[in-house]
Design an enzyme around this catalytic site. Sequence first.
Site, PDB file in Angstrom:
ATOM      1  N   SER A  15     -13.879  17.791  -5.454  1.00 50.24           N
ATOM      2  CA  SER A  15     -15.325  17.650  -5.589  1.00 50.24           C
ATOM      3  C   SER A  15     -15.816  17.991  -6.989  1.00 50.24           C
ATOM      4  O   SER A  15     -16.765  17.385  -7.491  1.00 50.24           O
ATOM      5  CB  SER A  15     -16.039  18.527  -4.558  1.00 50.24           C
ATOM      6  N   HIS A  23     -18.817  22.434  -7.303  1.00 53.30           N
ATOM      7  CA  HIS A  23     -19.622  21.235  -7.515  1.00 53.30           C
ATOM      8  C   HIS A  23     -20.420  21.326  -8.818  1.00 53.30           C
ATOM      9  O   HIS A  23     -20.399  20.411  -9.644  1.00 53.30           O
ATOM     10  CB  HIS A  23     -20.574  21.041  -6.331  1.00 53.30           C
TER      11      HIS A  23
END
Length: 293
Positions: free
Chosen positions: A193, A239
């Site tokens: 991610s 993230h």
Amino acid sequence: MSAPPPSPPPPPPNIPPPGAEAVPTCYRHPDRETYVRCQRCERPICPDCMREAAVGHQCVECVREGNRDVRRTRAVFGGAAVVTPRVTWALLAVNVLAYGAEVLARDEVLARFQMWSPGVYYGQWWRLITSAFLHAPPPSFWHILFNMWALFVIGPELERRLGSVRFGVLYLLSALGGSVAVYLFGIAAVGASGAIYGLFGALFVVARRLGYDARGVLWLIGINVVITFVVPGISWQGHLGGLVIGTLLAAAFAYAPARNRTAVQFGSAAAVLFVLILIVASLPPYAVLSVTG
């Protein structure tokens, strides 16, 4: 009776009779007869010396000389032009193979290769990269499916714009940036991610640099950031760390001056890598500080 006139003597050997022309031979292979000539220099060429041209054939030397005058096509922001996004396909394959290893030996793979801040602090530095190729283990499949779908959709376009090498550097440094953020502010994490969010940021920068409408990319980033903080169990550190590094590095790639572009681009990438290494080497993670006080 008179005697018939004497017949003319035969022609000497290797001398063609009057009115006949010598059969041409290949300029590289004198023992081979040929009536084909190079369209550029008009030298006789045999089948082994023929090279297809726009019209007719050319000899080996003329083709080589012509290739020297042809400027290699480049990607928009440098690097060789990309026809097949091989780096994207390779990254997809590595992620899928790593997930297969998790299916076969989940506990062992996660114990040795997932991102774990205390482990990195005590010398297991490889976790910073290997964790970016692991995902939530079975029976959960949404994690790897979403990341690989995003890589499949965004990766080829970015690789064609940036060039394969720059795209690969962007992906890996974004993944590393996400892991460093987890190292500082988290404990454990797995997943691509961080790299994917780095691609989101790069897509926004590239769209702006090329004059495209980037509002759709902003919506994409905004929705995923909201999901990051709303859905439990998601590493916001990974993230956001990947998003920041990917955006900064893409800006360095896209806005590098034409003069010394390659040096500026890879110099920026080296600077980002150095800063990330310096952070890990000099700062203890929150997980360790919270225990030691």
